[in-house]
Scaffold this active site. Sequence first.
Site, PDB file in Angstrom:
ATOM      1  N   LYS A  92      33.408  56.319 -15.713  1.00 41.49           N
ATOM      2  CA  LYS A  92      32.450  56.296 -14.616  1.00 41.49           C
ATOM      3  C   LYS A  92      32.202  57.700 -14.110  1.00 41.49           C
ATOM      4  O   LYS A  92      33.175  58.413 -13.892  1.00 41.49           O
ATOM      5  CB  LYS A  92      33.031  55.426 -13.496  1.00 41.49           C
ATOM      6  CG  LYS A  92      32.181  55.381 -12.255  1.00 41.49           C
ATOM      7  CD  LYS A  92      32.917  54.660 -11.177  1.00 41.49           C
ATOM      8  CE  LYS A  92      32.087  54.779  -9.911  1.00 41.49           C
ATOM      9  NZ  LYS A  92      32.747  54.218  -8.776  1.00 41.49           N
ATOM     10  N   LYS A 152      37.526  58.272 -13.887  1.00 39.65           N
ATOM     11  CA  LYS A 152      36.508  58.287 -12.836  1.00 39.65           C
ATOM     12  C   LYS A 152      36.354  59.714 -12.339  1.00 39.65           C
ATOM     13  O   LYS A 152      37.319  60.335 -11.900  1.00 39.65           O
ATOM     14  CB  LYS A 152      36.936  57.369 -11.693  1.00 39.65           C
ATOM     15  CG  LYS A 152      35.972  57.398 -10.516  1.00 39.65           C
ATOM     16  CD  LYS A 152      36.326  56.371  -9.473  1.00 39.65           C
ATOM     17  CE  LYS A 152      35.386  56.473  -8.290  1.00 39.65           C
ATOM     18  NZ  LYS A 152      35.693  55.488  -7.251  1.00 39.65           N
TER      19      LYS A 152
HETATM   20  C1  PBG Z   1      35.206  53.504  -4.300  1.00 34.76           C
HETATM   21  C2  PBG Z   1      34.085  53.433  -5.267  1.00 34.76           C
HETATM   22  C3  PBG Z   1      32.983  54.302  -5.408  1.00 34.76           C
HETATM   23  C4  PBG Z   1      32.161  53.730  -6.375  1.00 34.76           C
HETATM   24  C5  PBG Z   1      32.794  52.583  -6.819  1.00 34.76           C
HETATM   25  N1  PBG Z   1      33.978  52.424  -6.137  1.00 34.76           N
HETATM   26  C6  PBG Z   1      32.588  55.517  -4.662  1.00 34.76           C
HETATM   27  C7  PBG Z   1      33.406  56.723  -4.649  1.00 34.76           C
HETATM   28  O1  PBG Z   1      34.402  56.865  -5.368  1.00 34.76           O
HETATM   29  O2  PBG Z   1      33.061  57.581  -3.847  1.00 34.76           O
HETATM   30  C8  PBG Z   1      30.836  54.263  -6.830  1.00 34.76           C
HETATM   31  C9  PBG Z   1      29.866  53.236  -7.315  1.00 34.76           C
HETATM   32  C10 PBG Z   1      28.466  53.712  -7.451  1.00 34.76           C
HETATM   33  O3  PBG Z   1      28.121  54.875  -7.150  1.00 34.76           O
HETATM   34  O4  PBG Z   1      27.627  52.897  -7.870  1.00 34.76           O
HETATM   35  N2  PBG Z   1      36.223  54.360  -4.568  1.00 34.76           N
END
Ligand code: PBG
Length: 322
Positions: free
Chosen positions: A247, A194
Amino acid sequence: MFPLARPRRLRRTAVLREMVRETALDPGDFIYPLFVRSGHGVRSEISAMPGNYHLSVDRLVEEVGAAAGDGIRSVLLFGIPDRKDEEGSEAWSDEAPVQAAVRALKKAFPDLCVITDVCLCEYTSHGHCGVVQEGEVQNDPTLDLLARAAVSHARAGADLVAPSDMMDGRVGAIREALDDAGHSNVAILSYAAKYASAFYGPFREAAGSTPQFGDRRSYQMDPANSDEALVEVGLDLEEGADIVMVKPALAYLDVIRRVKDTYRVPLAAYNVSGEFAMLVAAAERGWIERERTILEVLTSIRRAGADIILTYHAREAARLLR
Ligand code: PBG
């Protein structure tokens, strides 16, 4: 060589094109993300994500019923808590919106695959994904809190838990806690690679999870790295992840391909909020064709190597594929 070789021969008719098509989209591969909050009769649109809503549990059940009618069989739940604190303790409350939603959904749709996002950022007053001490996000003290949240989701009936926090060691900690609590059949979909991405902008509005100081670069990955994604995925698999995720998706298609080629395990990719918002906004301006672009984007993510796509386009795409 030309004129012997003429690739256009197989593009001549729709039947031929379909016959040699390499990548297929199937609604069974989509996971539909949803935002649940407390209350009754609540369905309020998220401004940066048109067509997505904050839903109370009763409205969520309606939405999922309609999505099932479109062919959606799997959902990912994010919770909007009533109150936040330093530790994010609403994350493991059995009465919080996500836990209530899981129970309601499993009751209404026993065959639905219910996945819960496990993170603290929606629940902490500072908006970070872990415990903050002396201005820094602490890794090890966060693990137990994440494990508690995951066990509480499992107790409510979640089929999979999806840790998105990017703390080191959290998959192992969650696996052990789930097993100790008798939930050895609950699978883990880890947000393994991520990235610290600007494409999460609309989501942070949706989830109210913008960090109150600093950013997430001390725990999420540097967008410049892809060898490191292989390290992250390898660690999560060793710790017991059943499905791994890359992601965001679109700016990281190369990472999806490398992870698939290296590990050959079930791979998910998250077509995130900013990717969704960009497409919707351009289509609203008439600059691109919405429906064709959606299918092209999702096809590209599958072609890159993802087996599963988390996408806010899930319902619309499923309808388009009928
Ligand atoms: C929480 C999380 C996030 C997303 C999914 N889980 C945001 C982040 O890490 O700031 C992003 C999902 C999206 O942008 O559609 N940690």
